[in-house]
Design a protein around this motif. Structure first.
Motif, PDB file in Angstrom:
ATOM      1  N   ILE A 104       0.826  -1.202   0.000  1.00 20.21           N
ATOM      2  CA  ILE A 104       0.000   0.000   0.000  1.00 20.21           C
ATOM      3  C   ILE A 104       0.864   1.256   0.000  1.00 20.21           C
ATOM      4  N   LEU A 105       1.961   1.231   0.791  1.00 14.96           N
ATOM      5  CA  LEU A 105       2.869   2.378   0.818  1.00 14.96           C
ATOM      6  C   LEU A 105       3.458   2.643  -0.567  1.00 14.96           C
ATOM      7  N   ILE A 106       3.874   1.573  -1.229  1.00 16.18           N
ATOM      8  CA  ILE A 106       4.447   1.727  -2.577  1.00 16.18           C
ATOM      9  C   ILE A 106       3.414   2.320  -3.532  1.00 16.18           C
ATOM     10  N   MET A 107       2.193   1.786  -3.487  1.00 14.09           N
ATOM     11  CA  MET A 107       1.151   2.264  -4.396  1.00 14.09           C
ATOM     12  C   MET A 107       0.756   3.704  -4.066  1.00 14.09           C
ATOM     13  N   MET A 108       0.735   4.055  -2.789  1.00 12.48           N
ATOM     14  CA  MET A 108       0.403   5.434  -2.400  1.00 12.48           C
ATOM     15  C   MET A 108       1.497   6.404  -2.838  1.00 12.48           C
ATOM     16  N   LEU A 109       2.746   5.995  -2.637  1.00 15.82           N
ATOM     17  CA  LEU A 109       3.860   6.851  -3.072  1.00 15.82           C
ATOM     18  C   LEU A 109       3.865   7.007  -4.586  1.00 15.82           C
ATOM     19  N   ARG A 110       3.478   5.955  -5.272  1.00 13.76           N
ATOM     20  CA  ARG A 110       3.422   5.997  -6.733  1.00 13.76           C
ATOM     21  C   ARG A 110       2.391   7.019  -7.222  1.00 13.76           C
ATOM     22  N   ILE A 111       1.286   7.153  -6.464  1.00 15.53           N
ATOM     23  CA  ILE A 111       0.236   8.088  -6.850  1.00 15.53           C
ATOM     24  C   ILE A 111       0.618   9.518  -6.461  1.00 15.53           C
ATOM     25  N   SER A 112       1.035   9.719  -5.165  1.00 18.18           N
ATOM     26  CA  SER A 112       1.390  11.075  -4.720  1.00 18.18           C
ATOM     27  C   SER A 112       2.194  11.008  -3.429  1.00 18.18           C
ATOM     28  N   VAL A 113       3.399  11.535  -3.471  1.00 17.45           N
ATOM     29  CA  VAL A 113       4.244  11.561  -2.277  1.00 17.45           C
ATOM     30  C   VAL A 113       3.641  12.477  -1.221  1.00 17.45           C
ATOM     31  N   LEU A 114       3.146  13.655  -1.654  1.00 15.48           N
ATOM     32  CA  LEU A 114       2.593  14.631  -0.722  1.00 15.48           C
ATOM     33  C   LEU A 114       1.368  14.056   0.009  1.00 15.48           C
ATOM     34  N   MET A 115       0.469  13.402  -0.736  1.00 16.40           N
ATOM     35  CA  MET A 115      -0.712  12.813  -0.109  1.00 16.40           C
ATOM     36  C   MET A 115      -0.330  11.664   0.828  1.00 16.40           C
ATOM     37  N   THR A 116       0.720  10.908   0.481  1.00 17.33           N
ATOM     38  CA  THR A 116       1.187   9.797   1.326  1.00 17.33           C
ATOM     39  C   THR A 116       1.697  10.324   2.659  1.00 17.33           C
ATOM     40  N   VAL A 117       2.507  11.397   2.612  1.00 17.76           N
ATOM     41  CA  VAL A 117       3.025  11.990   3.847  1.00 17.76           C
ATOM     42  C   VAL A 117       1.874  12.493   4.716  1.00 17.76           C
ATOM     43  N   THR A 118       0.876  13.111   4.085  1.00 16.89           N
ATOM     44  CA  THR A 118      -0.297  13.604   4.819  1.00 16.89           C
ATOM     45  C   THR A 118      -1.037  12.455   5.510  1.00 16.89           C
ATOM     46  N   ALA A 119      -1.187  11.334   4.790  1.00 17.72           N
ATOM     47  CA  ALA A 119      -1.895  10.172   5.352  1.00 17.72           C
ATOM     48  C   ALA A 119      -1.118   9.539   6.503  1.00 17.72           C
ATOM     49  N   LEU A 120       0.220   9.590   6.414  1.00 17.18           N
ATOM     50  CA  LEU A 120       1.045   8.903   7.422  1.00 17.18           C
ATOM     51  C   LEU A 120       1.269   9.726   8.677  1.00 17.18           C
ATOM     52  N   VAL A 121       0.881  11.011   8.636  1.00 16.29           N
ATOM     53  CA  VAL A 121       1.070  11.855   9.822  1.00 16.29           C
ATOM     54  C   VAL A 121       0.350  11.276  11.034  1.00 16.29           C
ATOM     55  N   VAL A 122      -0.810  10.674  10.803  1.00 16.66           N
ATOM     56  CA  VAL A 122      -1.605  10.142  11.923  1.00 16.66           C
ATOM     57  C   VAL A 122      -1.156   8.748  12.354  1.00 16.66           C
ATOM     58  N   LEU A 123      -0.210   8.141  11.617  1.00 20.21           N
ATOM     59  CA  LEU A 123       0.208   6.771  11.943  1.00 20.21           C
ATOM     60  C   LEU A 123       0.795   6.646  13.347  1.00 20.21           C
ATOM     61  N   PRO A 124       1.731   7.525  13.772  1.00 24.09           N
ATOM     62  CA  PRO A 124       2.258   7.411  15.146  1.00 24.09           C
ATOM     63  C   PRO A 124       1.151   7.518  16.200  1.00 24.09           C
ATOM     64  N   LEU A 125       0.177   8.398  15.940  1.00 19.10           N
ATOM     65  CA  LEU A 125      -0.932   8.544  16.890  1.00 19.10           C
ATOM     66  C   LEU A 125      -1.738   7.250  16.970  1.00 19.10           C
ATOM     67  N   SER A 126      -1.981   6.634  15.818  1.00 21.49           N
ATOM     68  CA  SER A 126      -2.732   5.373  15.785  1.00 21.49           C
ATOM     69  C   SER A 126      -1.982   4.276  16.546  1.00 21.49           C
ATOM     70  N   MET A 127      -0.664   4.189  16.339  1.00 23.19           N
ATOM     71  CA  MET A 127       0.142   3.171  17.028  1.00 23.19           C
ATOM     72  C   MET A 127       0.152   3.404  18.538  1.00 23.19           C
ATOM     73  N   LEU A 128       0.208   4.694  18.932  1.00 19.11           N
ATOM     74  CA  LEU A 128       0.213   5.038  20.353  1.00 19.11           C
ATOM     75  C   LEU A 128      -1.089   4.610  21.013  1.00 19.11           C
TER      76      LEU A 128
END
Length: 608
Positions: free
Chosen positions: A179-203
């Motif tokens: 999924i990360l590869i496919m998201m980066l393939r579509i848009s790096v900026l949108m991928t970074v935006t989506a991953l901002v909440v990942l640390p919060l989700s893991m916490l």
């Protein structure tokens, strides 16, 4: 044959394996488990490939669906109309991808189920074989509930991980990376935006797991208490009623049940909030991606189909992360369960089981001379039970062993059967040291009737035939007649085919004793051990059994342990034990004439 022990009490099987319990040595345990998987390495490689293939095809699908969306948008926006032929080819490709994903997923599931069941079968088999080879001191130090927990609960925990969690790890990591590869393939900026909440989700996941883990442990703990209490109370329901303890029993049950209910709802509530909270956090990322994607689409930097594909990837990104967190917790429980299994498999066995015996005695040639030469024994190094015991039983002699509780009477029999090893001295049969014989060769020389009766779940015929699996029906019935149980059996509607239920509660204690005596008749061994063999029968039946026993003991060396001294008056020799030593010996008349310890025992039973 040992009698049935009471089942696990409070903290029984359910309490022995708890979610989140950690292994003492996680790395070593997992390496050992991998060794059990190594014979199936090629199948596991196939599982790995199929799992990745299934996941990859599933991951590619949103992109293909995005292409279909772009086809529709282009047709509508360009005024050329929708290219249905091109759209159909894309949808057929999408259908093929979904089909291949399903095919590879089913294939890896089928292979992994086969591998996991073979490994579990191997572990169960090893544990079963090990239990047959362990010394009695192991069972003395463990409850039945603990052993059952290892054979059932722990095995099932490992089975669950092998059949489900192992492939889930592969698919989850593959999904995350894909999924990360496919998201980066579509848009790096949108991928970074989506991953901002990942640390919060893991916490949040970590916080919820840490809070719920203690409640899950309490849930399993009190589930064990409830199970143990129910088993104890309903197994001994007649005693509970006899002492009017129903109310107290109910109060105890309610106390455990309240604690179980409290810990269960807390653990389930906390674990149940994990998905909604992570979904909420994911929705925050989803909103941010939609806003950013809309802005990029307006500026012509990304197509609507790519936005749709990206949103699908964002929506499915949290699920494999949650799965990885759950599997990581499951692996801790699996390692703890596997460690307990391997501890049992690695337990020290009875000495000399695999050694070729120096001598094999033909049971038909056994004369029955049994000699104890200066034997010393204790169940633990600081607790000596038998200090210095010496005695010779001549062939065909009837030897009675009497004494107060704890004198060492039953211990002598256990040593004779080599259930335990001597600290000092030796025991010989017809001049042969019993340590030079195989245990199977030694034990086939003995017929045993114990005070604690043991019958398995089967017919009366099968229970009697336990003494000699090759016996004919006529021989079984002859043994039953000799034990004076034939009349009772024939009064039953199914006769010898009557089923003895699991706890043998459909026959009386005295009848159970008679069946075990019939079993000993059928074994027809040259040496007999009778440990309180008539303790559970009435006086009339006892007289009949004594007569039958007299016939059975003719020509056989017999060891009779008895508390009721009236049953051993005709013994050829009586040994009086106290604190592990022979303090008096002789015939019944000789001992009475000595006016010593035996006389006091005898008078205490028959004094007016």
């Amino acid at each position: 044959m040992a009698g049935k022990k009471k089942g696990p009490g409070p903290g029984g099987p359910g309490a022995n394996m708890m979610p989140g319990e950690k292994a003492k040595d996680f790395g070593k345990t997992m390496k050992t488990l991998v060794r059990y998987l190594s014979p199936y390495k090629f199948r596991l490689v196939a599982v790995f490939i199929f799992a990745i293939a299934s996941t990859v095809f599933s991951i590619i699908s949103p992109t293909i669906l995005g292409d279909a969306t772009d086809k529709v948008v282009e047709g509508l926006m360009g005024g050329m109309g929708i290219d249905f032929e091109g759209l159909l080819s894309i949808l057929l490709l999408l259908l093929c991808l979904y089909g291949l994903s399903l095919l590879f997923g089913a294939a890896q599931g089928w292979i992994m189920a086969d591998v996991s069941q073979k490994v579990i079968y191997n572990l169960r088999d090893k544990m079963s074989v090990k239990l047959d080879r362990l010394p009695l001191k192991f069972f003395d130090s463990k409850t039945h509930g603990e052993i059952q927990s290892r054979m059932i609960n722990d095995i099932e925990t490992v089975n669950q991980t092998l059949s489900v969690s192992l492939t889930q790890i592969i698919t989850s990591f593959t999904t995350i990376i894909g999924i990360l590869i496919m998201m980066l393939r579509i848009s790096v900026l949108m991928t970074v935006t989506a991953l901002v909440v990942l640390p919060l989700s893991m916490l949040v996941i970590r916080l919820i797991v840490s809070k719920s883990q203690g409640h899950f442990k309490n849930q399993q703990k009190y589930l064990g208490y409830v199970n143990g209490h129910v088993e104890e109370m309903y197994t001994g329901h007649d005693i509970v009623k006899a002492f009017n303890r129903e109310e107290e029993s109910q109060e105890t049950f309610e106390k455990y049940n309240d604690k179980l209910c409290e810990s269960a709802w807390k653990s389930q509530f906390l674990s149940g909030t994990m998905m909604p909270i992570t979904n909420f956090i994911g929705n925050m990322a989803y909103v941010a991606v939609c806003l950013l994607g809309g802005n990029l689409a307006i500026n012509g930097k990304i197509s609507i189909g790519d936005i749709q594909a990206f949103i699908q990837y964002v929506r499915s990104f949290n699920q494999p992360i949650s799965q990885v967190a759950n599997v990581a917790n499951q692996l801790q429980s699996t390692a703890a369960a596997a460690e307990r299994i391997f501890e049992l498999i690695d337990e020290e066995e009875e000495a000399g089981l695999d050694e070729a015996p120096e001598k094999v005695i033909d049971v038909d040639d056994v004369k029955g001379r049994v000699a104890f030469e200066n034997i010393r024994f204790g169940y633990s190094p600081d607790e000596t039970v038998i200090h210095d015991f010496s005695f010779v039983a001549q062939p065909g002699q009837r030897v009675a062993i009497v004494g107060p509780t704890g004198a060492g009477k039953t211990t002598i029999v256990k040593l004779l059967m080599r259930f335990y090893e001597l600290e000092k001295g030796k025991i010989t049969i017809d001049g042969y040291d019993i340590t030079k014989l195989s245990r199977s060769n030694l034990r086939e020389m003995f017929g045993m009737v114990l005070q604690d009766t043991w019958l398995n779940n089967g017919t009366i015929r099968e229970n009697i035939r336990y003494g000699n699996p090759d016996a004919t029906d006529k021989e079984v019935e002859a043994a039953a007649k000799a034990a004076h149980i034939d009349h009772f059996v024939k009064t039953q509607s199914k006769g010898y085919d009557m089923e003895v239920n699991e706890e043998a509660t459909n026959i009386s204690q005295g009848q159970k004793q008679l069946l075990t005596i019939a079993r000993a008749f059928l074994a027809d061994a040259p040496i007999l051990i009778l440990d309180e063999a008539t303790s559970s029968v009435d006086t009339r039946t006892e007289a009949l059994i004594q007569q039958a026993m007299t016939n059975l003991m003719k020509g056989r060396t017999s060891f009779v342990i008895a508390h009721r001294l009236s049953t051993i008056k005709d013994a050829d020799h009586i040994l009086v034990l106290n604190h592990g030593d022979i303090i008096e010996q002789g015939t019944h008349e000789d001992l009475l004439s000595q006016n010593g310890f035996y006389t006091n025992l005898y008078n205490s039973q028959f004094a007016q």
